[in-house]
Design an enzyme around this catalytic site. Structure first.
Site, short mmCIF file in Angstrom:
data_model
loop_
_atom_site.label_atom_id
_atom_site.label_comp_id
_atom_site.label_asym_id
_atom_site.label_seq_id
_atom_site.Cartn_x
_atom_site.Cartn_y
_atom_site.Cartn_z
N SER A 183 7.93 3.41 5.96
CA SER A 183 7.46 3.50 4.77
C SER A 183 7.74 2.00 4.16
O SER A 183 7.07 1.88 3.13
CB SER A 183 7.86 4.44 3.99
OG SER A 183 9.43 4.29 3.89
N HIS A 211 3.82 9.79 6.47
CA HIS A 211 3.23 8.74 5.88
C HIS A 211 1.83 8.43 6.83
O HIS A 211 1.00 7.53 6.20
CB HIS A 211 3.82 7.51 5.87
CG HIS A 211 4.66 7.41 4.69
ND1 HIS A 211 4.40 7.32 3.34
CD2 HIS A 211 6.16 7.44 4.41
CE1 HIS A 211 5.29 7.30 2.60
NE2 HIS A 211 6.61 7.44 3.13
N LYS A 242 2.25 14.47 0.61
CA LYS A 242 1.60 13.10 0.34
C LYS A 242 0.09 13.01 0.40
O LYS A 242 -0.33 13.60 -0.40
CB LYS A 242 2.42 12.14 1.44
CG LYS A 242 3.86 12.02 1.04
CD LYS A 242 4.50 11.02 2.21
CE LYS A 242 5.71 10.69 1.60
NZ LYS A 242 6.86 11.00 2.76
C1 LIG Z 1 8.28 11.86 2.48
C2 LIG Z 1 8.79 11.84 3.79
C3 LIG Z 1 9.45 13.13 4.19
C4 LIG Z 1 9.89 14.22 3.05
O1 LIG Z 1 8.87 14.81 2.85
P1 LIG Z 1 8.75 16.21 1.86
O2 LIG Z 1 7.87 17.01 2.22
O3 LIG Z 1 8.86 15.43 0.50
O4 LIG Z 1 10.45 16.70 1.85
C5 LIG Z 1 10.13 13.10 5.68
N1 LIG Z 1 9.78 12.18 6.46
C6 LIG Z 1 9.01 11.05 6.09
C7 LIG Z 1 9.04 10.18 7.20
C8 LIG Z 1 8.63 11.16 4.94
O5 LIG Z 1 8.01 9.78 4.49
#
Ligand SMILES: *Cc1c(COP(=O)(O)O)cnc(C)c1O
Length: 396
Positions: A183, A211, A242
């Site tokens: 990220s 992501h 996301k």
């Molecule tokens: C955002 C993210 C998470 C967490 O996701 P949530 O559903 O918000 O708990 C886990 N792993 C990665 C790689 C992320 O970018």
């Protein structure tokens, strides 16, 4: 007792603030989107949401959610195995598996829970987890909860991964774990090489597509589409928070027996509430949409390519990206904060990142593109970046 503890906390909080690491929250008063309104009344263009496909305020999803409120009510008041499994949950799990070309899916309240609950039930002290050094915090926590032996390799470094795999040959089972997209840089995990090494050194593969799902690959199926290895990973985790609507919810999808075991033993699944039916219904609408059209992926890919090209032409140093994340490198913590704050005055909302979130001297502004951005939004951002970049001596 609390007086003493309070003093202790106050001291720690002051230290965080003095280090310039205190996180303040900006308050948004409009729905999430490309154009948002904040509580000062200012209207800004949002370039820091994970709203990659622009679905956070999508009418089709809202309609599906509203409809589910009428047909299925508000909450489940139960974990899945007691009385928290609805028809919508089962439908969504099937649709996620179809999307990734996997055998079955298990839903969680968040991907943080999916990652927190995946290792401990599957692997034991005789086994090995081989994890990328830049994996998400939830993977790190999940690995900590398991008794498996831990190996770490440098980010996307296949020489180091091979070294760790060699070191882990004594263990009974080996699992390589990687984020699909990292990220902070927006780079992808080299899945072709990872699968090659997994085969050579007899290991399984888990990918966190949080992501990358919806974003990477021509039809948004994630890094396994990009590297033409769909259905090969034993485990994929991801989020509904996301690209896929941005509300809440996570999942693990993969081999049937793995998902079966997680339903029996995964603690965040067994001991935490079932996602609300309206979230499941909107999720179903998302995956139906993904099956119907790639329009949003096309728009997102065009937007990212356009932004990258124009910003590079303007003289900015941007990390090569294979996702919708563009890291505009500034190499100076203070500069990154000043730059972001000046951009906000220009109506562009972005975040500057610096140590310890990224390595020392690698401070940057992270820009996240969305299918919801119009040509006009992008041009406005590029113009503002160019203006402030010249003002601060970042570009000529
Ligand atoms: C955002 C993210 C998470 C967490 O996701 P949530 O559903 O918000 O708990 C886990 N792993 C990665 C790689 C992320 O970018």
């Amino acid at each position: 007792m609390y007086n003493r503890f309070q003093e202790h906390l106050q001291k720690e909080l002051t230290a965080i603030d003095e280090a310039g690491l205190f996180k303040k929250e900006r308050i948004i008063t409009s729905p999430q989107g490309a154009e948002i309104k904040v509580n000062t009344g200012q209207e800004v263009l949002n370039f820091c949401a994970n709203n990659y496909l622009g679905l956070s305020n999508n009418p089709e999803l809202i309609k599906a959610a509203k409809n589910a409120l009428d047909t299925h009510g508000y909450g489940m008041s139960s974990v899945r195995f007691i009385c928290g499994t609805g028809d919508l949950h089962k439908t969504l799990e099937k649709k996620i598996a179809d999307f990734f070309g996997t055998e079955d899916t298990i839903l969680y309240a968040a991907c943080f829970d999916a990652n927190g609950g995946v290792f401990e039930p599957l692997l034991d002290a005789e086994d090995a987890i081989i994890s990328d050094s830049l994996n998400h915090a939830s993977i790190i926590d999940g690995v900590r909860l398991s008794k498996a032996q831990r190996y770490r390799y440098q980010n996307a470094d296949m020489i180091d991964l091979e070294k760790q795999l060699k070191a882990a040959q004594e263990q009974r089972f080996r699992l390589i774990v990687t984020d699909g997209v990292f990220s902070m840089d927006g780079n992808v995990a080299p899945m072709d090489k990872i699968f090659e090494l997994a085969k050579k050194y007899d290991a399984m593969v888990m990918i966190d597509e949080s992501h990358s799902a919806g974003v990477v690959g021509k039809t948004g199926r994630g890094v396994t589409e990009l590297f033409n290895c769909k259905g090969k990973a034993e485990i994929i985790t991801g989020t509904l928070g996301k690209a896929f609507g941005g509300a809440i919810g996570g999942f693990t999808t993969g081999k049937k027996e793995i998902i079966d075991m997680l339903r029996q033993r995964s603690r965040p699944y067994l001991f935490s509430n079932s996602i609300p039916p309206l979230v499941a219904a909107a999720g179903i609408a998302v995956f139906d949409m993904m099956t119907r059209t790639n329009e949003l992926q096309d728009r997102l890919h065009n937007n990212t390519a356009y932004f990258y090209k124009k910003m590079t032409e303007a003289g900015f140093d941007i990390k090569p990206t294979q996702s919708a994340i563009c890291a505009v490198m500034l190499y100076d913590a203070k500069l990154s904060q000043e730059f972001a704050s000046k951009l906000l005055n220009e109506g562009i909302y972005v975040i500057g990142f610096y140590f310890p979130v990224v390595p020392k001297d690698l401070a940057r502004i992270r820009v996240q593109l969305s299918a919801a951005h119009t040509q006009e939004h992008l041009d406005k951002a590029i113009t503002a970046f160019t203006k402030i970049g010249k003002e601060l001596g970042v570009i000529k």
